[in-house]
Structures are given as C-alpha cells and as structure tokens.
Scaffold this active site. Sequence first.
Site, mmCIF file in Angstrom:
data_model
loop_
_atom_site.group_PDB
_atom_site.id
_atom_site.type_symbol
_atom_site.label_atom_id
_atom_site.label_comp_id
_atom_site.label_asym_id
_atom_site.label_seq_id
_atom_site.Cartn_x
_atom_site.Cartn_y
_atom_site.Cartn_z
ATOM 1 N N LYS A 36 -8.107 17.648 11.957
ATOM 2 C CA LYS A 36 -8.437 17.556 13.134
ATOM 3 C C LYS A 36 -9.576 17.916 13.775
ATOM 4 O O LYS A 36 -9.868 19.037 13.560
ATOM 5 C CB LYS A 36 -7.672 17.917 13.660
ATOM 6 N N SER A 75 -0.640 14.182 19.072
ATOM 7 C CA SER A 75 -1.310 14.066 19.445
ATOM 8 C C SER A 75 -2.762 13.988 17.927
ATOM 9 O O SER A 75 -4.046 13.447 17.825
ATOM 10 C CB SER A 75 -2.505 14.824 20.014
ATOM 11 N N SER A 92 2.697 17.371 17.281
ATOM 12 C CA SER A 92 1.485 16.563 17.199
ATOM 13 C C SER A 92 1.526 16.452 15.604
ATOM 14 O O SER A 92 0.538 15.704 14.969
ATOM 15 C CB SER A 92 0.858 16.891 17.566
HETATM 16 N N1 GLN Z 1 2.973 15.060 22.713
HETATM 17 C C1 GLN Z 1 3.402 17.150 22.678
HETATM 18 C C2 GLN Z 1 1.491 16.887 24.028
HETATM 19 O O1 GLN Z 1 1.391 16.673 24.673
HETATM 20 C C3 GLN Z 1 2.692 17.433 21.761
HETATM 21 C C4 GLN Z 1 1.096 17.591 21.328
HETATM 22 C C5 GLN Z 1 1.052 18.520 20.371
HETATM 23 O O2 GLN Z 1 1.523 18.990 19.889
HETATM 24 N N2 GLN Z 1 0.082 18.860 19.796
HETATM 25 O O3 GLN Z 1 2.332 17.789 24.490
#
Ligand code: GLN
Length: 468
Positions: A84, A159, A183
Amino acid sequence: MQDLRFMTNNNIPLTIKETQEGLKAKKFLAVELVDAYLERIKKFNPEYNIFLTITEEEAYKKARELDKVGLYDKPLSGVTASYKDIFLTKNIRTTAASKILDNYIPAYSATSVKKIEDAGAIPLGKLNCDAFAHGASGENSDYGSTKNPWNKEFVPGGSSSGSAAALAAGMSLVSLGSDTGGSTRQPANFCNLVGLKPTRGVISRYGVIAMSSSIDTVGTFTHTVDDMEIMFDVLKGEDGFDGIVKNFEKPQIKEEFKLGIAKEFFKEGLDREVEEMIEGVRKTFESINIEIVDISLPHTKYAVPIYYIIQPAEVSSNLGRFDGIRYGNNRDRFGSEAKRRIMLGSYVLSSGYYDAYFDKAQRVRTKLIEDFNLAFEKVDAILSPVSPTPPFKLGENTNDPLKMYLEDVYTASINLVGVPSLALPTMFSEGGLPIGFQLIGPNFSEHNLFELGRRYHQEINYKPKIAL
Ligand code: GLN
C-alpha cells in the site's frame, strides 16, 4: 522450463509453498516469475488502477540475486510482494495516494517492507488506496478509484483497495495494507482473500504514514491462512523504532475452541445475504465440534460514533506535518475527505468541546474494552460479519459520507480495543461478488485464529482463486 508468461488464471502460483516448490524444482526461475507478474500488471493495470508505481528494476534485481544463489530457502524467497502506498520505500516514490505527496521520495523503508524483503520477497511496487487511508472503498484516492477484479463496476473495498485488488487480479502473491478501522479486513472480504488485523503492538508501524496513531495497525493480505501465518511470523517483533511493539512467543495451540456470537451484531442494516452467510459459517463450525456460545457486547453500538471522534482527532494532529514546509506541496492539495477529517478532528479537540466529545469518547472506549475482556472470559474467539453488505457499486456511497462511515460498524470496535482479527473468504453473493467473515480473538491470539481459520477452510475444502 515452464513458460510462465503463458500461464493463465489457475496456473499462477497462489501460495508461497507452490511458488517455492516450483523454484526449488527448477520448474521456473524467479526472473521468469517476475516476467509473468509484470506482464499481468501491464495488461490489467490500466483498466483496474491497482498499482501507482511499478518497481520493475528492483524486482528483476532481487530475482536475479535469488536465481544466482538458487536455494530459495528463506521464508519468503521468490514471493512477489507489493505495498500500500503509505509504506515508505527507500528511494521509491511514496504518495499515500494524495497529491500532497505526489513527488515524495523517502530516505528509508518501513520496517515491514524491510522485513519482507530480508525474508526473500520480490518487490513489485506500490499500491493505490484511499488517500492517507481515509475511506472504505478506494474512491478517495487522488489517483482515481481502483476497480474490483471480480467485477469492475464494484469497489474492491478500502482503504487498502489496491492491496486486495492486486492479489485478486493475480498481480502479486502477498501484499501489505493497513487497518485502522477495517481497511484490511473489509477489502480482503470484498476480493476473496485472507486479511489480518494484528494485535496492536505486535507489528511495527515504523515507516507507515500515520493515520490515527492509537489505532493504526499493519495489515496483511494473502490467499491462504498458511501464507498468512508465514507473513505474520516474518513481520512480528520488535525493531527498536516502534515503542509499543513487544516480542511474544507463539502460544500453545488450543485443541478445543468456543466461539462467541454477539447478539448486537444482528440488528437492522445487516444485509440478508451476509446474515445467511454467518449462519452457514456457524453451522460449519458446529459440524467440526466447535461450540458456539451467545455473548453480548453492549457498547459496540457506540463504536462508529467514538471511532469518528478519536480517529479524526488523531488524523488532524498527524496531518499537521503536511504544512507545505516539510514535504513540498501546499496544503491546498489535500482532498475533501482529508479536509473533512481535519475539521472534525480539530473541532472535537478544541477547547470547550474536548470534554464533551474527545474525552467522553475515550471513556466509552474503555467500556468497549471491558465488553471484549468479559467476552473473552467465556469464549476463545468471536465470529462476526466484516462488512454489513456485499461489495457495493463504484459511486454508490460517495455522496453520503455517513453511509460510507457505517461500513466500519463491525470493524472499528476491534481497532479501538486493540485485539486481533482474521478476515476469511468463504463464498460468493448472488451477484457473484465475494463475501466473508472475521474471527476476533484476545490479544496475541493470532496463531489460534489461524488454527480456527485453517480448520474452517479445510472443512469447506477452500481453494484460492483469482479473478482475471
Ligand atoms: N473506513 C475507515 C475509515 O474511513 C477505516 C480506514 C482504515 O482502516 N484505514 O476511517
């Protein structure tokens, strides 16, 4: 030698074992593996938008080194890996999928990247994601959305969108993501993969662009539970840079397990197909003599509200370093989601509101931790959905940030509490998209979660698959 360039779909090695057996038996060389993966990346990337940077030169350099020695005897020898784009990679552009870091070249690599490459992995490149890891669909990337390889009209989850899509597309064998509120687990489920959110304090966050420091964890994607265990053993442990990381010994693996199901997880908003899937998983576990116990996690209904106080508060502080002085680009290059979180975070931390929001959220977080502690006195792990719905269409939730935030209803509490959770693939929805579940365990129970996941996959005779 087998010509890997002509391998299609199921002939791409989908496990570490298959890769290493092929290399050791001289069925193919590491260089040929790189040829095959790069060919797939170049073929599919323009359509699916998975890689932001392809590290062709580094990949061939590593493969040639491996072929020269010819032993392939390290835990990840010959394993293609990609990261990532929030993992710093020395001398390789790292953007966090934000234009603010469009031309940022780090001077050092994240500990996880270093550990993986020291263990023999071949780096293929940097993966698309929601900018600064803010999101649940991949649509917040400043470089455009990633598409789900199982159906390109759908999101791959987020994400860590590219981290999941790369594996589902057969562009990389393993990948790194992050999990601050789901994420890794949610995109793993959306792309038919195994995903791990480890115990907080087991894998170093050094060199990972910080989102929310009290809940960030390094996530991992693989096709199988066995591969996840190999990755976890490579990644875990102290590095001297992340003060919360402690070494721990592999615990004794349990013979008998009790699994809990929380009644609070089966409320309105849960999609019928996901509910039926959980019911099926429960029956499978029962059929292999795993006792299922009803439990209660009464404060989980507050998880999303408190997550969206604590997380933006920490985001607003962490993003303060992108002030136009240190990293070049001006603050006006922040995307709208980052701006929304900076504003929310600054608000809940501001004098007069701190007690009402931030402080109160931290208190409820303690209640949440107590809920899980109590539950783990009764059970060894908790069976839960990951996402309330199967994968959704690109654009479906983009105009409704609140709806997008509700994606985290089954995942965010786990980050706030700090315990590990293993997301497992199991089946496809009526619409032909992957759905799966998670097993949440007490701190440091990863190896027991792997055992449970392995028993489940053995029972359903699970075989990894790629989409393209
Ligand atoms: N969907 C969550 C957010 O938008 C999780 C994001 C993550 O785990 N980086 O914050």
